[in-house]
Design an enzyme around this catalytic site. Structure first.
Site, PDB file in Angstrom:
ATOM      1  N   SER A  22       7.801  16.925   1.610  1.00 30.15           N
ATOM      2  CA  SER A  22       7.026  18.172   1.679  1.00 30.15           C
ATOM      3  C   SER A  22       5.561  17.903   2.042  1.00 30.15           C
ATOM      4  CB  SER A  22       7.135  18.960   0.369  1.00 30.15           C
ATOM      5  OG  SER A  22       6.401  18.355  -0.655  1.00 30.15           O
ATOM      6  N   ASN A  23       5.022  16.764   1.626  1.00 24.65           N
ATOM      7  CA  ASN A  23       3.646  16.449   2.041  1.00 24.65           C
ATOM      8  C   ASN A  23       3.573  16.219   3.549  1.00 24.65           C
ATOM      9  OD1 ASN A  23       1.452  16.239  -0.111  1.00 24.65           O
ATOM     10  ND2 ASN A  23       3.235  15.342  -1.137  1.00 24.65           N
ATOM     11  N   MET A  52       8.052   5.400  -1.549  1.00 24.68           N
ATOM     12  CA  MET A  52       8.185   4.832  -2.891  1.00 24.68           C
ATOM     13  C   MET A  52       8.400   3.323  -2.856  1.00 24.68           C
ATOM     14  SD  MET A  52       7.426   7.544  -4.224  1.00 24.68           S
ATOM     15  CE  MET A  52       7.698   7.969  -5.933  1.00 24.68           C
ATOM     16  N   ARG A  53       7.577   2.639  -2.057  1.00 30.45           N
ATOM     17  CA  ARG A  53       7.610   1.177  -2.064  1.00 30.45           C
ATOM     18  C   ARG A  53       6.187   0.643  -2.096  1.00 30.45           C
ATOM     19  NH1 ARG A  53      11.731  -1.994  -0.893  1.00 30.45           N
ATOM     20  NH2 ARG A  53      10.468  -3.520   0.225  1.00 30.45           N
ATOM     21  N   LEU A  91       3.347  -1.819  -0.917  1.00 32.46           N
ATOM     22  CA  LEU A  91       3.096  -2.531   0.330  1.00 32.46           C
ATOM     23  C   LEU A  91       2.698  -3.976   0.011  1.00 32.46           C
ATOM     24  CD1 LEU A  91       1.086  -0.057   2.579  1.00 32.46           C
ATOM     25  CD2 LEU A  91       3.495  -0.032   1.924  1.00 32.46           C
ATOM     26  N   ASN A  98      -2.756   7.108   0.773  1.00 33.84           N
ATOM     27  CA  ASN A  98      -1.625   7.446  -0.099  1.00 33.84           C
ATOM     28  C   ASN A  98      -1.982   8.687  -0.900  1.00 33.84           C
ATOM     29  OD1 ASN A  98       0.880   7.079  -1.522  1.00 33.84           O
ATOM     30  ND2 ASN A  98      -0.306   6.301  -3.266  1.00 33.84           N
ATOM     31  N   HIS A 151      -1.109  10.592  -4.587  1.00 30.66           N
ATOM     32  CA  HIS A 151      -0.525  10.330  -5.905  1.00 30.66           C
ATOM     33  C   HIS A 151      -0.708  11.569  -6.781  1.00 30.66           C
ATOM     34  CE1 HIS A 151       0.964   7.930  -9.190  1.00 30.66           C
ATOM     35  NE2 HIS A 151       0.004   8.429  -9.935  1.00 30.66           N
ATOM     36  N   ASP A 170      -5.114  -0.169  -1.235  1.00 37.46           N
ATOM     37  CA  ASP A 170      -5.518  -1.579  -1.238  1.00 37.46           C
ATOM     38  C   ASP A 170      -4.366  -2.389  -1.822  1.00 37.46           C
ATOM     39  OD1 ASP A 170      -5.647  -1.270  -3.966  1.00 37.46           O
ATOM     40  OD2 ASP A 170      -7.829  -1.455  -4.102  1.00 37.46           O
ATOM     41  N   GLU A 171      -4.651  -3.607  -2.249  1.00 38.47           N
ATOM     42  CA  GLU A 171      -3.526  -4.473  -2.632  1.00 38.47           C
ATOM     43  C   GLU A 171      -3.006  -4.196  -4.035  1.00 38.47           C
ATOM     44  OE1 GLU A 171      -4.829  -8.386  -1.452  1.00 38.47           O
ATOM     45  OE2 GLU A 171      -5.211  -7.614   0.564  1.00 38.47           O
TER      46      GLU A 171
END
Ligand code: GAR
Length: 200
Positions: free
Chosen positions: A13-14, A90-91, A93, A107, A109, A141-142
């Site tokens: 939906s986003n 939903m992973r 990076l 992203n 949230h 970021d990481e």
């Protein structure tokens, strides 16, 4: 023209809200170049196909995180993507992926970060008993749900809410926040200084 690459895993939906805003000219200078999912049955992929957008499904099963990410980045490069938008992807990076697109991966949230990172943020917020929650669009970021914040929108938690009604009202704000954040980033009138977005 800047090319957006959308990564998603589900409903989408986003993504749909971003696509509607792009089509209506509300994100000037942007087009969606490709929609990529790690899940073949993601609703967002079916929607993208209906909209006539290029799609790609890249499953992760049996691959290391970085192997999978290298396939995703190859697809993004093939479509000359400038800005990567995670929209319910939903992973996590890999650091390698993040380094390929410095300050070029966004992203969304469903909480006011740094509160309630991780899965089911709306349920976490509701169970915690907060009176205000919301959503955050941030650079990736990481670390999980961690990079510099671009846009936040607050949503009051009502006495009549349950976790579903709260999640729905947060989602409405997500649909506004993501396009606003993309506009800001593409507009280039802000630079990232530490964790802060500052007007140039
Ligand atoms: C959205 O609520 C998004 O904020 C959340 O997943 C949902 C995807 O919905 N993302 C995360 O929780 C990331 N940590 P959508 O597929 O309808 O856009």
């Amino acid at each position: 023209m800047k090319n957006l690459g959308i990564l998603l895993s589900g409903r989408g939906s986003n993504f749909e809200a971003i696509a509607a805003n792009v089509n209506a000219g509300r994100i000037p200078g942007a087009r969606i170049a490709v929609v990529i999912s790690n899940k073949p049955d993601a609703g967002g992929i079916a929607t993208a196909q209906k909209l006539g957008l290029p799609t790609q499904v890249i499953p992760s099963r049996g691959k290391s995180r970085e192997e999978h990410d290298r396939e995703i980045v190859a697809a993004l490069r093939a479509h000359q993507v400038d800005l990567v938008c995670l929209a319910g992807y939903m992973r996590l990076l890999s650091p390698w992926f993040v380094q390929q697109y410095p300050h070029r991966i966004l992203n969304i949230h469903p909480s006011l970060l740094p509160a309630f990172p991780g899965l089911e943020a709306q349920q976490q917020a509701f169970a915690y008993g907060v009176k205000v929650s919301g959503c955050t669009v941030h650079f990736v970021d990481e670390e999980l749900d961690h990079g510099a914040i671009i846009v936040q929108k607050a949503v009051p938690v009502l006495d009549s809410d349950d976790e579903h009604s709260l999640a729905l009202r947060i989602l409405e704000q997500e649909h506004l926040a993501y396009s606003e954040a993309i506009r800001l980033v593409l507009d280039g009138s802000y630079q990232v200084v530490g964790r802060r977005l500052q007007k140039r």
